[in-house]
Write a protein that holds these residues in place. Structure first.
Motif, short mmCIF file in Angstrom:
data_model
loop_
_atom_site.label_atom_id
_atom_site.label_comp_id
_atom_site.label_asym_id
_atom_site.label_seq_id
_atom_site.Cartn_x
_atom_site.Cartn_y
_atom_site.Cartn_z
N GLY B 28 48.46 24.95 94.07
CA GLY B 28 47.42 25.55 93.63
C GLY B 28 46.72 26.43 94.73
N GLU B 29 46.58 25.44 95.97
CA GLU B 29 46.02 26.15 96.99
C GLU B 29 46.93 27.57 97.62
N SER B 31 48.94 29.24 95.43
CA SER B 31 48.92 30.02 94.51
C SER B 31 47.44 31.12 94.66
N ASP B 32 46.40 30.54 94.97
CA ASP B 32 45.43 31.30 95.34
C ASP B 32 45.39 32.49 96.04
N HIS B 33 46.53 32.60 96.77
CA HIS B 33 46.72 33.62 97.56
C HIS B 33 47.25 34.97 97.34
N ARG B 38 50.11 31.24 88.10
CA ARG B 38 50.99 29.80 88.27
C ARG B 38 52.40 29.59 88.24
#
Lengths: 108, 108
Positions: B28-29, B31-33, B38
Motif C-alpha cells: 500500500g505504501e 502504491s501511494d507513490h 492497487r
DNA sequence: ACGATATTTAGATATTTGGCTAAATATCGA
DNA sequence: TCGATATTTAGCCAAATATCTAAATATCGT
C-alpha cells in the motif's frame, strides 16, 4: 532512457548488441545469427536505433550497424549507480562513455 | 536473467525498485507513490517477484516488500561486464552479490 | 462472529509487441 | 536499362502487457 530499457528487454536485441560489441556488422550479417526473418530483424534494429543504442551506416547496398557503447554505458551505469551497485569510482580502461560524476542519493 | 530485464522494462517497476532501495515498504505504501490502481500495482509486484527482484514478507494484514539487491546486481553487473563497461575489478563495499569471476570473451 | 482494512485474484478490454509474407526501395554490375 | 542483392516498409495476426472494476481472501480489533 526508458527506451534503452525497453530495447534491452528482448533477448534477440541484447544478443545483437553483444555481437556488435566485437565489431560493426551489416544487417544481413547480424540476421544470419538469428532464426527469424529479415524484416523481423529489421524491426529489432529499428528499436535499437530509436533507443540510440546503434548507429546505421549505409555503404553501397548494405547497411552497417555499429554499437554506441557510450549510450549503453550511460543508461546502465546510471541505473547501476542509483543503487550503489558496483561501477563508479574509477573510469575503466578503454571506456568510451562520459565520465559522469558519482551521484549518491538521487531519488526522482 | 531475461525476466530481470523484462521487469526492468517498465518505468513503474523501476521506480518501485528505487523506492525499495531506501527501505522495505508495504504494498500500500508503495502504491501511494503511483497514479494507478492497487490491483495494477499488485501485478507489477508479481512481475518483480517472478524476476526474484523483490521479496514479500507478510506481517499481519499487510505485505512488506524488500529489494533483493544481489539479484539486481548480478544481472546488471553481469551484463555490464559483458560489454567491458565499468564495474568489475573490485567488489564494491557492502556488496551482497556473488563474486562472479570476470568473464572476458563470452559470446553465446 | 463482524466489520474494517490490506492485498490479491478474476475477468474484461485496449494497446503493444514480435513474428510472418509480400511488396517497395536503393544500389550495384553488366 | 535490367536483373540481382540488401534492406526496409506495409499489412496482417496472435500473444503478451498494462490497465480497470468487482469480487475473493486474509487478518485484525472488538
Amino acid at each position: 532512457m526508458n527506451s534503452v530499457f525497453k530495447a534491452l528487454a528482448d533477448p534477440t536485441r541484447r544478443k545483437v548488441l553483444e555481437l556488435l560489441r566485437q565489431r560493426p556488422m551489416t544487417a544481413g550479417e547480424l540476421s544470419d545469427h538469428f532464426p527469424v526473418s529479415r524484416p523481423t530483424m529489421s524491426a529489432h534494429f529499428a528499436v535499437l536505433r530509436e533507443a540510440d543504442l546503434i548507429e546505421a551506416n549505409k555503404i553501397g547496398t548494405s547497411i552497417t550497424y555499429q554499437l554506441k557503447l557510450s549510450v549503453l554505458e550511460d543508461a546502465l551505469l546510471g541505473f547501476t549507480q542509483l543503487f550503489g551497485i558496483g561501477a563508479a569510482e574509477r573510469t575503466p580502461a578503454g571506456a568510451t562513455g562520459s565520465p559522469k560524476p558519482t551521484r549518491e542519493g538521487a531519488d526522482e
